[in-house]
Design a protein around this motif. Structure first.
Motif, PDB file in Angstrom:
ATOM      1  N   ARG A   1       0.811  -1.226   0.000  1.00 50.87           N
ATOM      2  CA  ARG A   1       0.000   0.000   0.000  1.00 50.87           C
ATOM      3  C   ARG A   1       0.840   1.270   0.000  1.00 50.87           C
ATOM      4  NH1 ARG A   1      -4.214  -0.923   4.626  1.00 50.87           N
ATOM      5  NH2 ARG A   1      -3.160  -2.883   4.999  1.00 50.87           N
ATOM      6  N   PHE A   2       2.119   1.172   0.292  1.00 54.77           N
ATOM      7  CA  PHE A   2       3.009   2.336   0.236  1.00 54.77           C
ATOM      8  C   PHE A   2       3.278   2.674  -1.224  1.00 54.77           C
ATOM      9  CE2 PHE A   2       3.827   1.218   4.601  1.00 54.77           C
ATOM     10  CZ  PHE A   2       4.170   2.416   5.213  1.00 54.77           C
TER      11      PHE A   2
ATOM     12  N   LEU B   1       9.909   7.088  -1.340  1.00 57.30           N
ATOM     13  CA  LEU B   1      10.961   8.079  -1.589  1.00 57.30           C
ATOM     14  C   LEU B   1      11.019   9.120  -0.473  1.00 57.30           C
ATOM     15  CD1 LEU B   1      10.687   8.678  -5.443  1.00 57.30           C
ATOM     16  CD2 LEU B   1      12.515   7.505  -4.194  1.00 57.30           C
ATOM     17  N   THR B   2       9.853   9.510   0.035  1.00 59.58           N
ATOM     18  CA  THR B   2       9.814  10.473   1.139  1.00 59.58           C
ATOM     19  C   THR B   2      10.538   9.923   2.362  1.00 59.58           C
ATOM     20  OG1 THR B   2       7.728  11.408   0.357  1.00 59.58           O
ATOM     21  CG2 THR B   2       8.302  11.800   2.666  1.00 59.58           C
ATOM     22  N   ILE B   3      10.309   8.675   2.673  1.00 59.56           N
ATOM     23  CA  ILE B   3      10.985   8.047   3.818  1.00 59.56           C
ATOM     24  C   ILE B   3      12.490   7.996   3.587  1.00 59.56           C
ATOM     25  CG2 ILE B   3      11.271   5.869   5.070  1.00 59.56           C
ATOM     26  CD1 ILE B   3       8.230   5.467   4.703  1.00 59.56           C
TER      27      ILE B   3
ATOM     28  N   GLY C   1      15.362   9.946   5.741  1.00 64.21           N
ATOM     29  CA  GLY C   1      16.507   9.215   6.294  1.00 64.21           C
ATOM     30  C   GLY C   1      17.826   9.834   5.874  1.00 64.21           C
ATOM     31  N   ALA C   2      17.905  10.232   4.597  1.00 59.07           N
ATOM     32  CA  ALA C   2      19.125  10.887   4.115  1.00 59.07           C
ATOM     33  C   ALA C   2      19.334  12.229   4.813  1.00 59.07           C
ATOM     34  CB  ALA C   2      19.051  11.078   2.601  1.00 59.07           C
TER      35      ALA C   2
END
Length: 159
Positions: free
Chosen positions: A54-55, A61-63, A67-68
């Motif tokens: 479901r992601f 990409l936002t996650i 994280g970056a």
């Protein structure tokens, strides 16, 4: 320091070049970064396949971008350092590096309760020296004393 001076800064002072780095911040960045990575990986693999599907690509990409961003902030904090060389004092705070001639330096301070040390410059400005974190206690105070002695020695050599 004058070019003709020897590599040894004197009794009780470090041989040049010498680098000081914060300990507590580096440990915290490594520890918290590792814990965050483990928790996020465990949560992701703990989801059922139907939940992971479901992601959307944009959410994934936002996650990854977040994280970056966290990694970049941690890297900036962990790379703080002060290096005393024969001719200059190199101060690295975050992603900015400043090379200061010994003649530009007036004093260094780490008041009780301050988050990090401050360098007073001859032009009346100050810059932070995040390599000397107040939370590092004696380690930071000893480093500040060593840099203060090097500044004093450079001032005496000019006179």
């Amino acid at each position: 320091m004058p070019a003709g001076s020897d590599r040894s800064a004197g009794p009780g002072l470090p041989a040049l070049p010498h680098t000081w780095r914060p300990l507590g911040v580096r440990v915290a960045v490594a520890g918290l970064g590792l814990m965050l990575l483990v928790v996020c990986a465990a949560a992701w693999f703990g989801f059922d396949e139907s939940v992971r599907e479901r992601f959307t690509l944009l959410q994934r990409l936002t996650i990854l971008v977040m994280g970056a961003g966290f990694a970049a902030c941690g890297w900036a904090l962990a790379r703080a350092r002060v290096t005393a060389e024969m001719e200059t004092l190199v101060v690295v705070n975050g992603f900015r590096t400043r090379r200061l001639e010994w003649e530009e330096l007036v004093a260094i301070h780490l008041p009780a309760g301050a988050p990090w040390a401050t360098l007073d410059l001859a032009d009346g400005t100050t810059i932070s020296a995040m390599a000397f974190q107040g939370s590092d206690g004696k380690r930071a105070r000893d480093g500040v004393r060593q840099v203060r002695a090097l500044i004093d020695r450079a001032g005496r050599r000019e006179a």
